[in-house]
Design an enzyme around this catalytic site. Structure first.
Site, short mmCIF file in Angstrom:
data_model
loop_
_atom_site.label_atom_id
_atom_site.label_comp_id
_atom_site.label_asym_id
_atom_site.label_seq_id
_atom_site.Cartn_x
_atom_site.Cartn_y
_atom_site.Cartn_z
N ARG A 157 1.27 -0.92 0.43
CA ARG A 157 0.15 0.09 -0.06
C ARG A 157 0.83 1.23 0.12
O ARG A 157 1.91 1.09 0.34
CB ARG A 157 -1.47 -0.33 0.86
CG ARG A 157 -0.80 -1.12 2.06
CD ARG A 157 1.08 0.01 3.21
NE ARG A 157 0.10 1.75 3.47
CZ ARG A 157 1.50 2.00 3.56
NH1 ARG A 157 2.14 1.95 3.75
NH2 ARG A 157 0.72 3.13 3.66
N GLY A 158 0.20 2.86 -0.06
CA GLY A 158 1.34 4.17 -0.85
C GLY A 158 0.45 4.09 -1.18
O GLY A 158 1.76 2.97 -2.66
N ALA A 159 1.36 5.21 -2.40
CA ALA A 159 0.80 5.13 -3.76
C ALA A 159 1.89 4.80 -4.43
O ALA A 159 1.36 4.56 -5.61
CB ALA A 159 0.17 7.02 -3.49
N ARG B 65 -7.67 -0.08 -6.58
CA ARG B 65 -7.63 0.38 -5.40
C ARG B 65 -7.72 1.62 -6.26
O ARG B 65 -7.05 2.21 -7.55
CB ARG B 65 -6.46 0.68 -5.09
CG ARG B 65 -6.48 0.13 -3.65
CD ARG B 65 -6.10 0.01 -2.73
NE ARG B 65 -6.32 0.90 -1.58
CZ ARG B 65 -5.52 2.13 -0.45
NH1 ARG B 65 -4.63 0.76 -0.52
NH2 ARG B 65 -5.89 2.24 0.10
N GLN C 67 -1.64 2.21 10.15
CA GLN C 67 -0.06 2.19 9.67
C GLN C 67 0.79 3.22 9.74
O GLN C 67 1.84 2.87 10.25
CB GLN C 67 -0.50 3.34 8.14
CG GLN C 67 -1.48 3.06 6.66
CD GLN C 67 -2.18 2.71 6.91
OE1 GLN C 67 -3.90 2.81 7.82
NE2 GLN C 67 -3.54 2.76 5.61
N ASP D 186 -1.87 10.74 -2.37
CA ASP D 186 -2.52 9.95 -2.83
C ASP D 186 -2.28 10.17 -4.00
O ASP D 186 -2.65 9.84 -5.01
CB ASP D 186 -3.54 8.67 -2.16
CG ASP D 186 -2.89 7.25 -1.75
OD1 ASP D 186 -2.55 8.39 0.02
OD2 ASP D 186 -3.16 7.12 -1.89
N ASN E 219 -5.29 12.41 0.63
CA ASN E 219 -3.90 11.56 1.99
C ASN E 219 -5.02 10.36 2.39
O ASN E 219 -5.93 10.50 2.03
CB ASN E 219 -3.09 12.16 2.00
CG ASN E 219 -2.15 11.16 2.43
OD1 ASN E 219 -1.66 10.97 2.13
ND2 ASN E 219 -1.56 11.75 3.81
N LYS E 220 -4.02 9.58 3.19
CA LYS E 220 -4.65 8.65 4.30
C LYS E 220 -6.47 9.89 5.03
O LYS E 220 -5.45 11.40 5.15
CB LYS E 220 -4.06 8.45 5.13
CG LYS E 220 -4.63 7.56 6.39
CD LYS E 220 -5.47 6.64 5.57
CE LYS E 220 -5.29 5.07 4.99
NZ LYS E 220 -5.78 4.85 4.04
O1 MRU Z 1 -4.15 3.59 2.24
P1 MRU Z 1 -3.02 3.08 1.71
O2 MRU Z 1 -2.36 2.68 3.25
O3 MRU Z 1 -2.42 2.78 0.69
O4 MRU Z 1 -2.83 4.61 2.32
C1 MRU Z 1 -1.47 5.25 2.49
C2 MRU Z 1 -1.50 6.73 2.01
O5 MRU Z 1 -2.23 7.36 2.69
C3 MRU Z 1 -0.19 7.69 2.35
O6 MRU Z 1 0.31 9.33 2.63
C4 MRU Z 1 0.37 7.68 0.18
O7 MRU Z 1 0.25 7.28 -0.57
C5 MRU Z 1 1.55 8.43 0.52
S1 MRU Z 1 2.35 6.99 -0.10
C6 MRU Z 1 4.23 7.80 -0.02
#
Ligand code: MRU
Length: 356
Positions: free
Chosen positions: A55-57, A98, A204, A245, A255-256
């Protein structure tokens, strides 16, 4: 066994790749177990993205690029045209994993463009795609290092930096975006400590950011999400740095979930709020935050924590996984070419004229 790895690989390695397929560090099991999952098909890659093994963009984008290679390796086609049509279907399938992180469709589109860019035979397309996926990965790590250098200069010589979710090595090709900025400041000798929002419901912050900071030796304190405002009000937070994201053309940042709360509280308390993200997260085709698709995940993630149900049976739970922070709360967007400052419409466009 041949391994396909970028030369600038970080010490924290969420993604590995060899000729048997992709290996993903299963982030659902961290910090308790460090176990890699072996994936051989693009469908397994799609499922791994959907279920948050990775996970993470930026990490999602790199994984999808490698997923395109795994898909391409298995295509049986009568012609180049047929091959490219089948590859497009793989890309469409991966994009559905996603919706919010634009890095996913960005990486798929870049791979499709590479595949179609020359009159290559299917075997040569696979080879070209392998090189392109590695390039995307290598460039991401280099971008994070560069963001680290540019962003570190914005942080104070001393103090606590608040971050939300995990925007570290685990969420990228390596080193991290927001955590890369923090790492770079720490490595430059700044006396930095991290306050990590635990980031309910998927945790996270508590599980991944805390694990990463411990690995690289940066002091970290995990706080309940609801504590950040009070700590800011008490003067305990010097700056906030988060990842993204998707960043819309006007500078609105998805973002999250919970990032918006942090940004508003930072503004209220006069604390700078920065976003660190590579250009692959900026989506100039999306006008504003209103147009960003927000993923809603299974309410079970809210009902349960650590396998234990928290809520009474029969009540509803809502689980929006991301929120949008309006551009006006963002002091600067740290990218690999420059730190964009408001007004963002012009500043973000200008970033694409720069070379990293
Ligand atoms: O649901 P996730 O864990 O994929 O969400 C991740 C985030 O919101 C991060 O802050 C974002 O992707 C940036 S990662 C460098």
């Amino acid at each position: 066994m041949p391994e396909y790895l970028p030369p600038n690989l970080d010490i924290i390695r969420p993604i590995l790749w060899d000729d048997k397929g992709l290996l993903l560090l299963d982030q659902r099991l961290l910090p308790w177990r460090e176990k890699y999952l072996r994936l051989r098909t693009w469908q397994e890659v799609r499922e791994a993205i959907r279920s948050m093994v990775v996970r993470g963009a930026p990490a999602i984008g790199i994984t999808a690029a490698i997923g395109m290679v795994l898909g391409a390796e298995r295509i049986k086609a009568r012609s180049r045209r047929d091959f490219l049509a089948k590859l497009r279907r793989v890309g469409e399938g991966l994009k559905k994993a996603r919706p919010t992180a634009v890095n996913l469709s960005w990486a798929v589109e870049r791979m499709l463009e590479r595949a179609a860019s020359e009159e290559l035979s299917p075997a040569d397309i696979v080879e070209a795609l392998r090189a392109e996926a590695l390039k995307i990965w290598e460039e991401d790590i280099a971008a994070n290092r560069k963001m680290g250098r540019l962003g570190a200069a914005l942080l104070p010589e001393e103090g606590a930096i608040l971050t939300h979710c995990n925007a570290g090595a685990l969420a990228t090709g390596g080193y991290g975006t927001a955590l890369g900025v923090i790492r770079a400041a720490f490595e430059a000798g700044k006396k930095i400590e991290v306050f990590a929002d635990e980031t309910r419901p998927w945790l996270q912050g508590a599980r991944l950011t805390a694990w990463e900071m411990k690995k690289v030796g940066i002091p970290v304190t995990v706080i309940p999400d609801v504590a950040s405002g009070s700590l800011m009000h008490q003067g305990k937070i010097a700056a906030c740095v988060v990842g993204a994201d998707r960043i819309a053309a006007n500078g609105d940042v998805a973002n999250k979930i919970g990032t918006y709360n942090v940004a508003v509280l930072a503004r209220e308390n006069g604390i700078p709020f920065y976003v660190a993200a590579p250009r692959s997260t900026i989506d100039l085709n999306t006008k504003s935050g209103k147009d960003i698709p927000i993923e809603w995940r299974d309410p079970k993630e809210v009902h349960y924590c650590g396998g234990k149900r928290l809520t009474p049976k029969g009540v509803a739970a809502a689980n929006p996984a991301f929120d949008v922070t309006p551009a006006r709360y963002v002091r600067g967007i740290i990218t690999e070419v420059a730190v964009a400052k408001p007004p963002y419409k012009r500043a973000l466009k200008a970033l694409f004229k720069e070379t990293p």
